[in-house]
Design a protein around this motif. Structure first.
Motif, PDB file in Angstrom:
ATOM      1  N   VAL A   1       0.797  -1.218   0.037  1.00 34.83           N
ATOM      2  CA  VAL A   1       0.008  -0.022   0.163  1.00 34.83           C
ATOM      3  C   VAL A   1       0.905   1.136   0.041  1.00 34.83           C
ATOM      4  CG1 VAL A   1      -1.985  -1.017   1.125  1.00 34.83           C
ATOM      5  CG2 VAL A   1      -0.260   0.112   2.396  1.00 34.83           C
ATOM      6  N   ALA A   2       0.370   2.437  -0.437  1.00 36.95           N
ATOM      7  CA  ALA A   2       1.073   3.593  -0.562  1.00 36.95           C
ATOM      8  C   ALA A   2       0.063   4.600  -0.213  1.00 36.95           C
ATOM      9  CB  ALA A   2       1.599   3.793  -1.868  1.00 36.95           C
ATOM     10  N   PHE A   3       0.510   5.802   0.375  1.00 38.43           N
ATOM     11  CA  PHE A   3      -0.532   6.895   0.674  1.00 38.43           C
ATOM     12  C   PHE A   3      -0.321   7.920  -0.393  1.00 38.43           C
ATOM     13  CE2 PHE A   3      -0.190   5.298   5.074  1.00 38.43           C
ATOM     14  CZ  PHE A   3      -1.856   4.876   5.208  1.00 38.43           C
ATOM     15  N   ALA A   4      -1.422   8.739  -0.695  1.00 35.60           N
ATOM     16  CA  ALA A   4      -1.090   9.899  -1.641  1.00 35.60           C
ATOM     17  C   ALA A   4      -1.946  11.178  -1.360  1.00 35.60           C
ATOM     18  CB  ALA A   4      -1.246   9.231  -2.988  1.00 35.60           C
ATOM     19  N   SER A   5      -1.470  12.213  -1.922  1.00 39.48           N
ATOM     20  CA  SER A   5      -2.574  13.124  -1.551  1.00 39.48           C
ATOM     21  C   SER A   5      -3.510  13.522  -2.539  1.00 39.48           C
ATOM     22  CB  SER A   5      -1.527  14.601  -1.471  1.00 39.48           C
ATOM     23  OG  SER A   5      -1.289  14.980  -2.647  1.00 39.48           O
TER      24      SER A   5
END
Length: 287
Positions: free
Chosen positions: A257-261
């Motif tokens: 998983v990765a977070f993004a704006s």
């Protein structure tokens, strides 16, 4: 305003656009509602690296993945060419930038387009917005159900030839089909955008989303980006998105998983500060 953090951040999904020099029909022509929860007038202005860094002031942003922003459809490779020039001309603070371009696999010249993207050093993948709900025209962001288009399906394997990944955006109705595509193309990374865009928050809708996410996660070549939840959760709050954030992590695991704006698009729904504060607070107990 949320709590600023010294957590190092690699923003996995952003957009930049230069409306003075490039053509983006959805931002520059007559601006319809776009099918989302808010009109786009407030973001129909040039937004580049300096604008992003001003929004992200106080956070340690180490790099970005830029996603195609519906550039001039007559020249899809032009956006990748422009973004590569920003890197080559040192216009993004010497930060690493991955470029995700656009190609429609159903196009007759799709191989030429893929080759054009792949010729640029920072090109990493292809995005196609597949969102199509025939019983809900407002949420049909694609002009057809491409995952039922034989020509489109036939050309997905070309990604492997050009060393590109696939970064689809879709609703839960397409997640089982996406899992099938990932299984048939095991050497192509398939990275789901925007947490699978959960739009039906009834128990039945939640189950369809969860089942689709689990089907996709069964494929080892898949991952998910946790982002864009403002698109489908009206007036979102940290507590409203918490179940989707934690369940996505549980389903895919922390290594996929990765977070993004999703900025500046998500500025339609909140500040960047609110986005990062929510993600960092929800995962505050993680190692």
């Amino acid at each position: 305003m949320g709590t600023r953090s010294n957590q190092r951040i690699f923003d996995a999904h952003i957009h930049w656009w230069d409306l003075e020099n490039n053509y983006y029909p959805w931002l520059m022509d007559k601006k319809p509602d776009e099918g989302g929860l808010s009109a786009v007038d407030s973001i129909a202005k040039t937004y580049l690296y300096d604008h992003y860094m001003a929004d992200a002031a106080g956070y340690d942003i180490e790099g970005f993945v830029h996603f195609q922003a519906e550039w001039d459809p007559t020249d899809p490779v032009g956006e990748t060419r422009w973004l590569q020039s920003l890197v080559d001309e040192d216009k993004i603070g010497r930060k690493p930038l991955g470029i995700i371009g656009f190609a429609n696999f159903a196009s007759e010249n799709v191989e030429e387009i893929l080759a054009g993207h792949a010729a640029h050093a920072n090109a990493r993948g292809i995005r196609h917005m597949l969102n199509y709900l025939p019983d809900n025209p407002a949420l049909c962001w694609a002009d057809q159900d491409y995952m039922a288009n034989d020509a489109w399906l036939k050309n997905v394997p070309l990604l492997k030839k050009y060393g590109l990944g696939f970064d689809p955006m879709c609703f839960s109705n397409h997640l089982p089909g996406l899992a099938k595509i990932a299984g048939e193309n095991p050497e192509t990374p398939v990275i789901l955008e925007h947490t699978g865009m959960p739009y039906d928050h009834t128990p039945e809708g939640r189950k369809v989303w969860e089942d689709g996410m689990r089907a996709l996660a069964e494929r080892d070549n898949t991952a998910a980006k946790i982002s864009g939840l403002g698109n489908t959760i009206e007036n979102w709050t940290k507590e409203l998105i918490r179940p989707y954030v934690l369940e996505t992590i549980e389903i895919f695991g922390t290594d996929r998983v990765a977070f993004a704006s999703n900025f500046p698009t998500d500025s339609l729904f909140s500040t960047m500060d609110a986005v990062w504060d929510a993600f960092l607070s929800i995962t505050a107990d993680f190692s």
